[in-house]
Design a protein around this motif. Structure first.
Motif, PDB file in Angstrom:
ATOM      1  N   TRP A  23       0.819  -1.205   0.000  1.00 32.48           N
ATOM      2  CA  TRP A  23       0.000   0.000   0.000  1.00 32.48           C
ATOM      3  C   TRP A  23       0.858   1.261   0.000  1.00 32.48           C
ATOM      4  N   TYR A  24       1.928   1.259   0.806  1.00 37.98           N
ATOM      5  CA  TYR A  24       2.763   2.446   0.923  1.00 37.98           C
ATOM      6  C   TYR A  24       3.362   2.827  -0.432  1.00 37.98           C
ATOM      7  N   ILE A 139       0.684   9.407   1.323  1.00 41.08           N
ATOM      8  CA  ILE A 139       1.747   8.712   2.046  1.00 41.08           C
ATOM      9  C   ILE A 139       1.315   8.402   3.474  1.00 41.08           C
ATOM     10  N   ARG A 140       0.604   9.350   4.105  1.00 43.11           N
ATOM     11  CA  ARG A 140       0.116   9.091   5.460  1.00 43.11           C
ATOM     12  C   ARG A 140      -0.890   7.932   5.467  1.00 43.11           C
ATOM     13  N   ARG A 175      -4.885   3.603  20.359  1.00 39.90           N
ATOM     14  CA  ARG A 175      -4.147   4.846  20.163  1.00 39.90           C
ATOM     15  C   ARG A 175      -4.834   5.755  19.142  1.00 39.90           C
ATOM     16  N   HIS A 176      -4.448   7.033  19.181  1.00 42.05           N
ATOM     17  CA  HIS A 176      -4.956   7.975  18.187  1.00 42.05           C
ATOM     18  C   HIS A 176      -4.514   7.536  16.786  1.00 42.05           C
ATOM     19  N   PRO A 177      -5.438   7.494  15.819  1.00 40.07           N
ATOM     20  CA  PRO A 177      -5.056   7.210  14.429  1.00 40.07           C
ATOM     21  C   PRO A 177      -4.515   8.496  13.803  1.00 40.07           C
ATOM     22  N   VAL A 178      -3.351   8.927  14.288  1.00 39.10           N
ATOM     23  CA  VAL A 178      -2.821  10.235  13.901  1.00 39.10           C
ATOM     24  C   VAL A 178      -2.490  10.291  12.408  1.00 39.10           C
ATOM     25  N   GLN A 179      -2.275   9.130  11.795  1.00 41.68           N
ATOM     26  CA  GLN A 179      -2.045   9.117  10.344  1.00 41.68           C
ATOM     27  C   GLN A 179      -3.268   9.666   9.602  1.00 41.68           C
TER      28      GLN A 179
END
Length: 272
Positions: A23-24, A139-140, A175-179
């Protein structure tokens, strides 16, 4: 019982023999392809030679990858790579830093302006500002699929339990899905910059869109750093990402103010 989303996504899309599509990598490539299409339209509008676009594309890919890799090595893991120089070239194992990528992109655009277009640096940087924001958003998303750059612990109902996170202690609590936070903010920046380019006279003020890109991208980055787990580096009172973002935000604001104080200019290329 706390509510959260269990995130166990595979970083791989499919594998055929020795070939694996991740995916990346797909998000990285798709972002550049979409950017190429958008910048091509801008080039055609300004009457610029299409050959310039090919050169710009190659410069940007090289600058992004080399800059992001060196940025990760120097800003985040110098202690490791200084002792293991043979691992520097192992890009496939991960390790790209956005701040380093920006330095690489700026260098690439300067070289393109100096040796190919022979025009102002801002002539090209204002054009690629929106597409680069889109690349950052994609990218994120790739980082999300890799379960990397995870957030701090959270009891919010939209928190993610990153089952595949490394090191393993990061997979123990939600956790926070900061992406996702970053990706959405970069998508907003992309939409705003693209709209300003096509719907207003912003493109006639050299450096305005470039400055706005710096102020917004790194302003968002500064905020989201508070929600990220430790990424390493030299941060103390602030994280490494925040220390690197502050000068970028200030530069962006100064560039916006400077550009608006100058008279507008046409961007059309006049054939010699």
């Amino acid at each position: 019982m706390l509510a959260y989303i269990t995130w166990d996504a595979s970083p791989e899309i499919f594998t055929i023999g020795p070939i694996t599509l991740r995916w990346y990598g797909m998000m990285f490539a798709a972002g550049f392809l979409l950017g190429f299409i958008m910048v091509r339209r801008m080039f055609l509008r300004d009457g610029a030679p299409e050959a310039w676009l090919d050169y710009c594309f190659y410069f940007l890919i090289a600058g992004t990858v080399l800059g992001a890799r060196l940025g990760h090595i120097l800003f985040y893991q110098w202690d490791y790579y200084s002792q293991h120089p043979g691992d520097i070239l192992k890009v496939w194992e991960g390790g790209l830093a956005s701040h380093g990528g920006v330095i690489g992109v700026v260098t690439a655009l300067w070289l393109f302006s100096r040796f190919v277009s022979k025009k102002s640096f801002f002539w090209i940087s204002d054009k690629v500002a929106a597409p680069i924001a889109l690349v950052g958003a994609m990218i994120r998303f790739g980082n999300l699929m890799n379960s990397e750059i995870v957030g701090t612990a959270s009891d919010a109902p939209w928190a993610f339990l990153f089952v595949k996170a490394v090191p393993r202690e990061l997979a123990e609590v939600a956790r926070h899905p900061v992406q996702i936070y970053e990706s959405i903010s970069y998508l907003f920046t992309f939409a705003l910059l693209l709209g300003l380019y096509w719907k207003t006279d912003a493109r006639k003020y050299p450096g305005f869109l470039t400055g706005l890109w710096f102020a917004l991208i790194f302003g968002f980055r500064f905020v989201w750093e508070y929600f990220k787990s430790d990424q390493g580096g030299f941060g103390q009172a602030l994280t490494t990402g925040q220390w690197l973002s502050v000068p970028c935000v200030l530069f962006g604001i100064a560039l916006v103010l400077w550009s608006r104080s100058r008279p507008p200019k046409e961007t059309t290329v006049v054939a010699a």
